[in-house]
Motif scaffolding. Structure first.
Motif, PDB file in Angstrom:
ATOM      1  N   VAL A 128       0.831  -1.212   0.000  1.00 58.02           N
ATOM      2  CA  VAL A 128       0.000   0.000   0.000  1.00 58.02           C
ATOM      3  C   VAL A 128       0.864   1.261   0.000  1.00 58.02           C
ATOM      4  CG1 VAL A 128      -1.711   1.323   1.298  1.00 58.02           C
ATOM      5  CG2 VAL A 128      -1.978  -1.149   1.054  1.00 58.02           C
ATOM      6  N   HIS A 193     -10.242  -9.247  -1.135  1.00 57.93           N
ATOM      7  CA  HIS A 193     -10.545  -8.207  -2.125  1.00 57.93           C
ATOM      8  C   HIS A 193     -10.322  -8.633  -3.570  1.00 57.93           C
ATOM      9  CE1 HIS A 193     -10.409  -5.981   1.583  1.00 57.93           C
ATOM     10  NE2 HIS A 193      -9.110  -6.209   1.715  1.00 57.93           N
ATOM     11  N   CYS A 224      -9.314  -1.173  -1.506  1.00 57.40           N
ATOM     12  CA  CYS A 224      -8.348  -2.182  -1.946  1.00 57.40           C
ATOM     13  C   CYS A 224      -8.641  -2.630  -3.372  1.00 57.40           C
ATOM     14  CB  CYS A 224      -8.381  -3.379  -0.995  1.00 57.40           C
ATOM     15  SG  CYS A 224      -7.834  -2.985   0.687  1.00 57.40           S
TER      16      CYS A 224
END
Length: 468
Positions: A128, A193, A224
């Motif tokens: 991320v 996800h 996500c």
């Protein structure tokens, strides 16, 4: 739209099911060709924000002494049954996560090749922080990484991640994990996800128009999805994100700890301790559509019973209108009334185009209901409306109450018996009038009127209809 299949659907699930069915119906009404993808995520599901690698389907299968996919099928069948009860249209495509493992693995490989994911001990995580150096992670929810780092809980396997905010694309399966698939990183199962992104990418393309879901999925699930799809496909994924708000129970959030999670089967049967009675699927649908989808909706027995009465009023007016035929006599129309009816009808379309305001549509129909009943009862003469306005009135009720909002009759086995009782009372009243026993005749008429049934004597006999 995502559909979880590791348990029986409850009242909270009903809201997105119904909300996006209405959106689907309205787009079809406008003439769009719609591909409605409603995926079933049946690949086990570990709790990424809870115990490590918990396979909910496997756990449930052990409790119910079923094979995991047997349990999946059981709840999928229950889900489809609930959709039929709510009169929801079938989606164009209903893919399953277990049927698209290959697509998920290929998408993960692409993200790794692009440098935005890494393998650790047989699991794969999305980076991320690296993504945020080039893109906006948190674009839907407005969250920033620094805030997320402060609020992230200490969870199992956190030491595998480069950063606490990284999320799993693939998880290594422990020995006891029943649902597992081979992959370049070892036996495992997909993250929460990646399933939705892989299936939507396959059936809707790299970028599509609308992605729907509950507001609780906005973060982290949809954030996500955006991140991994942006890397894999080069696009944000969906042009519009539509999130319905939550349902509360007597002002409280729904949750197992409160004992207020009401399954749909309990709702329809009235078997939950919080329920005073059973509520029909159409009453639930009507209740949900009375509030704008982005507003919080509070469930209570009082609210459900009010919805039940409101639906009965509108459906009675609809049935009454279906029986009416225009019969103008050349007399001047009532311009003010004619204009008023047209405005209420026209505003139904305007309301739907204004962020799917089903509550405003129903408010317009409630304004029109007394006019419909007055046309039937003779308080408003048919010639007071133009023929075109009367045609618009009939079309509006059919289009919005039935075709778009998806309401339908809920006749039960007792309906015929009740009709028989009403006809018996009409016959007794007719015999009383024939004997000039007006006291009995008036008593029957007045008591029926008190419970909302109006009798009207016409040359072809006595007819009945509901009154407001």
């Amino acid at each position: 739209m995502r559909t979880h299949r590791f348990g029986e659907s409850h009242l909270g699930h009903a809201r997105p099911f119904i909300t996006f069915d209405v959106l689907y119906r309205y787009l079809l009404h406008l003439g769009y060709r719609v591909r409605y993808v409603r995926n079933i995520t049946d690949a086990g599901h570990f709790e990424e924000e809870g115990r490590d690698a918990e396979d909910k389907i496997a756990k449930g299968a052990l409790l119910e002494k079923l094979e995991p996919m047997e349990l999946v099928q059981k709840y999928t069948n229950l889900f489809h049954w609930a959709m039929e009860q709510f009169n929801n249209l079938q989606p164009s495509i209903e893919p399953t996560a277990t049927g698209h493992i290959v697509e998920q693995i290929e998408m993960i490989k692409k993200i790794i090749d692009d440098g935005f994911a890494y393998e650790a001990n047989g699991s794969v995580y999305f980076d991320v922080k690296k993504y945020s150096e080039q893109h906006h992670y948190g674009i839907l929810s407005g969250r920033v990484i620094e805030d997320q780092l402060e609020t992230t809980r200490e969870l199992d396997n956190q030491d595998e991640k480069r950063n606490k905010v990284d999320f799993a694309l693939w998880k290594k399966a422990p020995p006891e994990h029943l649902m597992r698939w081979p992959s370049p990183w070892g036996d495992g199962f997909p993250g929460w996800h990646i399933e939705c992104s892989a299936m939507s990418g396959k059936y809707l393309g790299k970028q599509f128009d609308i992605h729907g879901g509950g507001m609780d999925l906005q973060f982290p699930h949809h954030e996500c999805e955006i991140a991994q799809s942006t890397v894999a496909h080069g696009d944000m994924m969906a042009r519009y994100w539509v999130h319905n708000n939550m349902i509360t129970i007597n002002g409280k959030k729904m949750g197992k700890s409160y004992g207020n999670v009401i399954r749909l089967t309990d709702l329809f049967a009235g078997t939950h301790p919080l329920l005073e009675k059973a509520y029909s699927p159409m009453t639930i649908r009507f209740f949900i559509l009375q509030t704008h989808y982005r507003s919080t909706l509070d469930f209570s027995n009082e609210a459900l019973q009010a919805a039940e009465k409101g639906l009965a009023r509108l459906w009675s007016a609809f049935e009454t209108l279906q029986k009416l035929e225009y019969a103008g006599n050349g007399s001047p129309i009532n311009d003010e009334l004619d204009k008023q009816v047209r405005e209420f009808c026209d505003d139904c379309a305007a309301a739907m185009s204004d962020d799917i305001s089903t509550a405003r549509v129903l408010a317009n129909l409630f304004e029109l209901a007394p006019i419909v009943n007055s046309l039937r009862g003779g308080q408003i003469k048919m010639h007071e409306l133009s023929e075109s306005t009367f045609a618009l009135l009939k079309t509006t009720w059919q289009t919005f109450l039935v075709d778009i909002l998806g309401m339908r009759s809920e006749e039960t086995a007792d309906t015929g018996k009740l009709d028989g009782v009403l006809q018996l009372l009409i016959d007794i009243r007719k015999e009383a009038k024939g004997r000039k026993d007006y006291a009995t005749s008036d008593k029957i008429r007045n008591q029926l009127q008190a419970i909302g049934i109006q009798l009207k004597d016409e040359k072809d006999g006595t007819v009945s209809y509901a009154i407001d």
